[in-house]
Design an enzyme around this catalytic site. Structure first.
Site, PDB file in Angstrom:
ATOM      1  N   ASN A 121      70.875  24.430  21.307  1.00  0.00           N
ATOM      2  CA  ASN A 121      70.761  25.111  22.598  1.00  0.00           C
ATOM      3  C   ASN A 121      69.359  24.798  23.126  1.00  0.00           C
ATOM      4  OD1 ASN A 121      70.564  26.860  24.731  1.00  0.00           O
ATOM      5  ND2 ASN A 121      71.275  28.673  23.596  1.00  0.00           N
TER       6      ASN A 121
ATOM      7  N   ARG B 103      75.044  23.267  23.760  1.00  0.00           N
ATOM      8  CA  ARG B 103      75.314  24.180  24.865  1.00  0.00           C
ATOM      9  C   ARG B 103      74.858  23.485  26.149  1.00  0.00           C
ATOM     10  NH1 ARG B 103      71.872  29.142  27.022  1.00  0.00           N
ATOM     11  NH2 ARG B 103      73.403  29.943  28.477  1.00  0.00           N
TER      12      ARG B 103
ATOM     13  N   ARG C  93      66.386  39.498  36.770  1.00  0.00           N
ATOM     14  CA  ARG C  93      67.072  39.004  37.975  1.00  0.00           C
ATOM     15  C   ARG C  93      67.679  40.149  38.756  1.00  0.00           C
ATOM     16  NH1 ARG C  93      70.612  35.055  34.533  1.00  0.00           N
ATOM     17  NH2 ARG C  93      68.909  34.135  33.366  1.00  0.00           N
TER      18      ARG C  93
ATOM     19  N   GLU D 157      77.788  33.145  20.413  1.00  0.00           N
ATOM     20  CA  GLU D 157      77.966  31.916  21.180  1.00  0.00           C
ATOM     21  C   GLU D 157      77.841  30.671  20.313  1.00  0.00           C
ATOM     22  OE1 GLU D 157      75.314  33.975  24.089  1.00  0.00           O
ATOM     23  OE2 GLU D 157      76.216  32.553  25.483  1.00  0.00           O
TER      24      GLU D 157
ATOM     25  N   HIS E   5      77.789  32.226  31.051  1.00  0.00           N
ATOM     26  CA  HIS E   5      78.095  32.988  29.829  1.00  0.00           C
ATOM     27  C   HIS E   5      79.551  32.799  29.403  1.00  0.00           C
ATOM     28  CE1 HIS E   5      74.833  36.194  30.964  1.00  0.00           C
ATOM     29  NE2 HIS E   5      74.301  35.305  30.135  1.00  0.00           N
TER      30      HIS E   5
END
Ligand code: AMP
Length: 419
Positions: free
Chosen positions: A24, A109, A259, A402, A198
């Site tokens: 990742n 990823r 965010r 993940e 996601h």
């Protein structure tokens, strides 16, 4: 026989390659995990941080055979190539080197796969070129992912490399959910639409939820709430995503750590005209200085709850805004789905914050939702129900993974599985 990840044990002939390295690659970091796909165990995990700075750090932990204390390297690691080489050296020191014949593939990823990549994909030059073509819609993420892929290819050119896309799970969204109501020619010219992110987590968690409920996922309608530092909700019907809260970029939707989530788009040109801010400054404001951190100075939910309990008004306001947005999405996705079988909490906040789960579900009895205080207070790494028996809709906590999902999808694509 092959078995999907998370559902029993995959049978692999012992002599065949059975390890998958998951990478990742972020803009200044690389996370890696080496997994044994015969039992889906983690052999080693590591993180290289602050790449390109004087204070770079590599933390590596061997987990195989009972594990070992984490090892650390500090000092400048110039770029992703050096980072990956350092990680490969650490793995080799544990007898898990990348030159091992047991390594079946490297799974990457990749944040943005656009509309083209709906499935995990073996990386060819043509695939890499398409990932590059998507850089304008994912300027923060795809360049780092591409660097990670190139570096890994240079280290093991003979090995299959697989891209697993954050957007893939959401490509099933109908046009009614995926399109913004803006001029359609402008939108198409610039590939402006809602892609969602996601996706690897939403896919994994929906499947694990079906297992927890003991029902086929084809029958289930789920609202999945991935609440980490980044946060997104998705509506999943029959195992397919029908709506999700992130859009063209991961800025849309829920209130997140840094965010803003949803705002009136006019806020941006208002800031340009009235505050004289540039597009880049507003980008930083909305992505890095907004959300919980913008509202109260903290983005860690533990700290925010501690402050709320001490009577801090700013923290309480930030918490209330976070919960209000969450409730709106639970309600909206209940309407989109028509019938909901379960609302599922996952990721750092969703898995660990009982107050967030309690507050998000409070008052939603008319939607068939309730949380049992004792079940909600249990701390566990296992998938679990937190709704009372009488509730019409299940409320669940299902830890996400993940890396395991990326490894599983990678291995399913390239693994030589004994049939
Ligand atoms: P993630 O992005 O999924 O790794 O989630 C990271 C976030 O999870 C942190 O910023 C915290 O806000 C939150 N978090 C982690 N542990 C806890 C905890 N024990 N209680 C509440 N929130 C937590």
């Amino acid at each position: 026989m092959t078995t999907p990840i998370g559902e029993g044990t995959t049978t692999v002939a012992p002599e065949l390659p059975h390890r998958v390295l998951v990478l990742n690659s972020g803009s200044s970091s690389v996370k890696y995990q080496l997994l044994d796909m015969r039992d889906r165990s983690r052999l080693a995990v590591g993180l290289v941080e602050r790449i390109g700075e004087e204070t770079s750090r590599l933390t590596h932990t061997l987990l195989e055979g009972g594990g070992a204390e984490p090892r650390e390297r500090t000092g400048r690691i110039a770029d992703h190539e050096e980072a990956l080489k350092a990680a490969a050296e650490e793995l080799a020191a544990d007898g898990l080197g990348l030159d091992s014949p047991e390594l079946a593939a490297i799974g990457h990823r990749v944040v943005h796969g656009g509309l083209r990549f709906t499935e995990p994909t073996v990386i060819t030059d043509e695939v890499l070129a398409e990932i590059e073509r998507l850089v304008p819609v994912a300027p923060l993420h795809n360049p780092a992912n591409i660097t990670g892929i190139r570096t890994a290819q240079a280290l093991r050119p003979d090995l299959p490399q697989v891209a697993v896309f954050d957007t893939a799970f959401h490509t099933t969204m109908p046009e009614s959910a995926a399109r913004y109501a803006i001029d359609i020619e402008t939108a198409d010219a610039h590939r402006i639409r809602r892609y969602g992110f996601h996706g690897t987590s939403h896919a994994y968690v929906s499947r694990r939820t079906a297992e927890l409920l003991g029902r086929p996922r084809e029958e289930l309608s789920l609202v999945v709430l991935h609440l980490g530092n980044g946060a997104s909700a998705s509506a999943v019907a029959g195992g397919r995503c029908v709506d999700t809260s992130m859009g063209l970029t991961p800025l849309e939707g829920l209130v997140m750590g840094t965010r803003s989530g949803d705002i009136d788009p006019a806020v941006t040109f208002h800031l340009m005209r009235v505050a004289g801010m540039s597009a880049d400054e507003i980008d930083v404001l909305l992505n890095k200085k907004s959300g919980l951190v913008g509202l109260c100075g903290d983005n860690d939910m533990r700290e925010i709850r501690r402050r709320v309990d001490e009577g801090d008004e700013r923290a309480a306001l930030a918490f209330d805004i976070y919960i209000h947005r969450l409730k709106k999405y639970i309600g909206a996705y209940s309407a989109v789905l028509g019938r909901v079988d379960a609302v599922v909490f996952t990721a750092g906040v969703g898995e660990n914050s009982a107050p967030v789960r309690e507050a998000a579900i409070a008052g939603l009895e008319e939607l068939g939702l309730a949380v049992d205080a004792d079940l909600n207070a249990v701390r566990s790494g296992e998938p679990r129900l937190i709704s009372p028996n009488y509730a019409r809709v299940a409320v669940a906590v299902v830890p996400t993974d993940e890396e395991l999902e990326i490894a599983g999808q990678t291995f399913a694509l390239v693994g030589q599985v004994d049939n």
